[in-house]
Motif scaffolding. Structure first.
Motif, PDB file in Angstrom:
ATOM      1  N   ALA A 125      13.933   5.031  14.564  1.00  0.00           N
ATOM      2  CA  ALA A 125      13.225   5.621  15.249  1.00  0.00           C
ATOM      3  C   ALA A 125      11.509   5.051  14.944  1.00  0.00           C
ATOM      4  O   ALA A 125      10.944   4.705  15.902  1.00  0.00           O
ATOM      5  N   LEU A 126      11.491   5.559  13.280  1.00  0.00           N
ATOM      6  CA  LEU A 126       9.848   4.300  13.001  1.00  0.00           C
ATOM      7  C   LEU A 126      10.629   2.673  13.351  1.00  0.00           C
ATOM      8  O   LEU A 126       9.387   1.841  13.970  1.00  0.00           O
ATOM      9  N   LEU A 127      11.086   2.026  13.578  1.00  0.00           N
ATOM     10  CA  LEU A 127      11.550   0.862  13.438  1.00  0.00           C
ATOM     11  C   LEU A 127      11.128   0.842  15.118  1.00  0.00           C
ATOM     12  O   LEU A 127      10.609  -0.229  15.989  1.00  0.00           O
ATOM     13  N   ARG A 128      11.861   1.562  15.781  1.00  0.00           N
ATOM     14  CA  ARG A 128      11.811   1.021  17.232  1.00  0.00           C
ATOM     15  C   ARG A 128      10.251   1.555  17.345  1.00  0.00           C
ATOM     16  O   ARG A 128       9.417   1.076  18.941  1.00  0.00           O
ATOM     17  N   ALA A 129       9.655   3.032  16.861  1.00  0.00           N
ATOM     18  CA  ALA A 129       7.761   3.021  17.343  1.00  0.00           C
ATOM     19  C   ALA A 129       6.903   1.428  16.887  1.00  0.00           C
ATOM     20  O   ALA A 129       6.244   1.239  18.236  1.00  0.00           O
ATOM     21  N   ALA A 130       7.582   1.258  15.962  1.00  0.00           N
ATOM     22  CA  ALA A 130       6.851  -0.197  15.097  1.00  0.00           C
ATOM     23  C   ALA A 130       6.818  -1.169  15.801  1.00  0.00           C
ATOM     24  O   ALA A 130       6.304  -2.214  16.817  1.00  0.00           O
ATOM     25  N   ALA A 131       7.956  -1.478  16.732  1.00  0.00           N
ATOM     26  CA  ALA A 131       8.757  -2.879  17.726  1.00  0.00           C
ATOM     27  C   ALA A 131       7.466  -2.739  19.107  1.00  0.00           C
ATOM     28  O   ALA A 131       7.676  -3.358  19.621  1.00  0.00           O
ATOM     29  N   VAL A 132       7.494  -1.294  19.564  1.00  0.00           N
ATOM     30  CA  VAL A 132       6.735  -1.297  20.892  1.00  0.00           C
ATOM     31  C   VAL A 132       5.131  -0.923  20.460  1.00  0.00           C
ATOM     32  O   VAL A 132       4.247  -0.953  21.256  1.00  0.00           O
ATOM     33  N   TRP A 133       4.564  -0.938  19.200  1.00  0.00           N
ATOM     34  CA  TRP A 133       3.527  -0.950  19.093  1.00  0.00           C
ATOM     35  C   TRP A 133       2.187  -1.290  19.523  1.00  0.00           C
ATOM     36  O   TRP A 133       2.111  -2.719  19.334  1.00  0.00           O
ATOM     37  N   THR A 134       0.691  -1.333  20.214  1.00  0.00           N
ATOM     38  CA  THR A 134      -0.112  -1.412  20.849  1.00  0.00           C
ATOM     39  C   THR A 134      -1.178  -1.089  19.922  1.00  0.00           C
ATOM     40  O   THR A 134      -1.025   0.556  19.949  1.00  0.00           O
ATOM     41  N   PRO A 135      -2.253  -1.561  19.416  1.00  0.00           N
ATOM     42  CA  PRO A 135      -3.370  -1.417  19.904  1.00  0.00           C
ATOM     43  C   PRO A 135      -4.192   0.069  20.964  1.00  0.00           C
ATOM     44  O   PRO A 135      -3.625  -0.354  22.502  1.00  0.00           O
ATOM     45  N   GLY A 136      -4.050   1.580  20.170  1.00  0.00           N
ATOM     46  CA  GLY A 136      -5.073   2.335  20.883  1.00  0.00           C
ATOM     47  C   GLY A 136      -3.603   3.463  21.338  1.00  0.00           C
ATOM     48  O   GLY A 136      -4.089   4.457  22.140  1.00  0.00           O
ATOM     49  N   VAL A 137      -2.116   2.325  21.331  1.00  0.00           N
ATOM     50  CA  VAL A 137      -1.926   4.123  21.101  1.00  0.00           C
ATOM     51  C   VAL A 137      -1.238   5.043  19.892  1.00  0.00           C
ATOM     52  O   VAL A 137      -1.005   4.394  19.484  1.00  0.00           O
ATOM     53  N   SER A 138      -1.075   5.810  20.000  1.00  0.00           N
ATOM     54  CA  SER A 138      -0.849   7.465  19.763  1.00  0.00           C
ATOM     55  C   SER A 138       0.574   7.056  19.334  1.00  0.00           C
ATOM     56  O   SER A 138       1.814   7.274  19.247  1.00  0.00           O
ATOM     57  N   GLY A 198       0.574  -0.924   0.213  1.00  0.00           N
ATOM     58  CA  GLY A 198      -0.087  -0.174  -0.463  1.00  0.00           C
ATOM     59  C   GLY A 198       0.694   1.309  -0.054  1.00  0.00           C
ATOM     60  O   GLY A 198       0.272   2.143   0.105  1.00  0.00           O
ATOM     61  N   VAL A 199       2.117   1.491   0.153  1.00  0.00           N
ATOM     62  CA  VAL A 199       3.234   2.337  -0.125  1.00  0.00           C
ATOM     63  C   VAL A 199       3.216   3.218   1.418  1.00  0.00           C
ATOM     64  O   VAL A 199       4.547   2.630   1.537  1.00  0.00           O
ATOM     65  N   VAL A 200       2.270   3.595   1.675  1.00  0.00           N
ATOM     66  CA  VAL A 200       2.271   4.662   2.876  1.00  0.00           C
ATOM     67  C   VAL A 200       1.817   3.003   4.035  1.00  0.00           C
ATOM     68  O   VAL A 200       1.840   3.443   5.286  1.00  0.00           O
ATOM     69  N   THR A 201       1.651   2.649   3.940  1.00  0.00           N
ATOM     70  CA  THR A 201       1.436   1.019   4.701  1.00  0.00           C
ATOM     71  C   THR A 201       2.189   0.857   5.587  1.00  0.00           C
ATOM     72  O   THR A 201       2.489  -0.325   6.345  1.00  0.00           O
ATOM     73  N   GLY A 206      -3.574   5.364  11.596  1.00  0.00           N
ATOM     74  CA  GLY A 206      -2.564   6.334  11.891  1.00  0.00           C
ATOM     75  C   GLY A 206      -1.903   6.153  11.538  1.00  0.00           C
ATOM     76  O   GLY A 206      -1.196   7.412  10.764  1.00  0.00           O
ATOM     77  N   GLY A 207      -1.321   4.843  11.108  1.00  0.00           N
ATOM     78  CA  GLY A 207       0.269   4.804  10.545  1.00  0.00           C
ATOM     79  C   GLY A 207      -0.132   5.343   9.066  1.00  0.00           C
ATOM     80  O   GLY A 207       1.529   5.485   9.274  1.00  0.00           O
ATOM     81  N   TRP A 208      -0.401   5.381   8.467  1.00  0.00           N
ATOM     82  CA  TRP A 208      -0.698   5.913   6.936  1.00  0.00           C
ATOM     83  C   TRP A 208       0.007   7.184   6.771  1.00  0.00           C
ATOM     84  O   TRP A 208       0.816   7.558   5.893  1.00  0.00           O
ATOM     85  N   ALA A 209      -0.749   8.191   7.733  1.00  0.00           N
ATOM     86  CA  ALA A 209       0.572   8.945   7.632  1.00  0.00           C
ATOM     87  C   ALA A 209       1.390   9.412   7.893  1.00  0.00           C
ATOM     88  O   ALA A 209       2.351  10.451   7.567  1.00  0.00           O
ATOM     89  N   VAL A 210       1.979   8.355   9.044  1.00  0.00           N
ATOM     90  CA  VAL A 210       3.296   8.420   9.484  1.00  0.00           C
ATOM     91  C   VAL A 210       4.174   8.029   8.172  1.00  0.00           C
ATOM     92  O   VAL A 210       4.848   8.485   7.511  1.00  0.00           O
ATOM     93  N   GLY A 211       2.999   6.761   7.240  1.00  0.00           N
ATOM     94  CA  GLY A 211       3.947   6.547   5.872  1.00  0.00           C
ATOM     95  C   GLY A 211       4.217   7.162   5.683  1.00  0.00           C
ATOM     96  O   GLY A 211       5.600   8.083   4.671  1.00  0.00           O
ATOM     97  N   LEU A 212       2.778   8.675   5.348  1.00  0.00           N
ATOM     98  CA  LEU A 212       3.297   9.057   4.020  1.00  0.00           C
ATOM     99  C   LEU A 212       4.565  10.450   4.444  1.00  0.00           C
ATOM    100  O   LEU A 212       4.715  11.282   3.498  1.00  0.00           O
TER     101      LEU A 212
END
Length: 199
Positions: free
Chosen positions: A125-138, A40-43, A79-85
């Motif tokens: 930073a993106l990889l580290r954020a993704a590594a601790v992502w849980t549903p509901g966290v901004s 999805g390119v931005v996903t 919310g992640g698509w905006a980060v991808g963009l």
């Protein structure tokens, strides 16, 4: 004459090598899932977040498979698509800086080098954020915290940079090999975050 009670056999525990190999194999499979979700390119932030959460479940012996990955991906992509963009916009800006450096504009090489280092820092930073992502966290909160950890834990950040270099090298030599390696990078991000948490 009474017979001695027969002891029930305890289930065989998986060897340490077997368990680690299973995690490695699972990370390669997860890399394929991440690659499909990145179409999805931005996903890509949501794909890595879902992949990392799947690997966290695997290492803690919780259930989970493709369906749980898809459910996590759907939640993370909101919310992640905006980060991808924003990530693609940053990459485009760095590309312009590199072109300016090649064109011989005064100060261009310095600006280009700063841009490349900043982009690498953002990727870590993106990889580290993704590594601790849980549903509901901004994602905003996750990225702000991950940015701090990127600076405060240079050893862990360097390990992730090495992982990104391996993906790029794999894609350069044998493009299909980069697909499963994505899962290994997600696993490395999970391990780096666990290491930082236990420090």
């Amino acid at each position: 004459m009474a017979q001695a009670p027969v002891k029930a056999r305890s289930p065989r525990k998986e060897s340490v090598f077997g368990e680690r190999f299973a995690v490695f194999a699972e990370s390669l499979l997860t890399g394929v899932w991440i690659a499909v979700a990145c179409l999805g390119v931005v996903t890509y932030p949501a794909a890595f977040a879902a992949g990392a959460r799947h690997l966290r479940r695997r290492t803690t012996h919780e259930g989970g498979g493709w369906r749980e990955f898809v459910a996590d991906f759907r939640t993370a992509v909101r919310g992640g698509w905006a980060v991808g963009l924003a990530g693609w916009a940053a990459a485009a800006a760095v590309w312009v800086d590199v072109l300016a450096a090649r064109a011989g504009i005064p100060g261009g090489p310095f600006v280009g080098a700063v841009g490349i280092f900043a982009l690498i820092g953002l990727a870590v930073a993106l990889l580290r954020a993704a590594a601790v992502w849980t549903p509901g966290v901004s994602w905003r909160v996750l990225l702000a915290d991950a940015g701090r950890r990127t600076v405060l834990d240079p050893a862990g950040s360097f390990l992730l940079i090495c992982g990104l270099v391996i993906v790029a090298g794999s894609a350069w030599f044998i493009a299909p090999l980069a697909v499963p390696v994505l899962g290994a990078v997600a696993a490395a991000a999970v391990a780096v975050e666990e290491r930082y948490r236990h420090r």
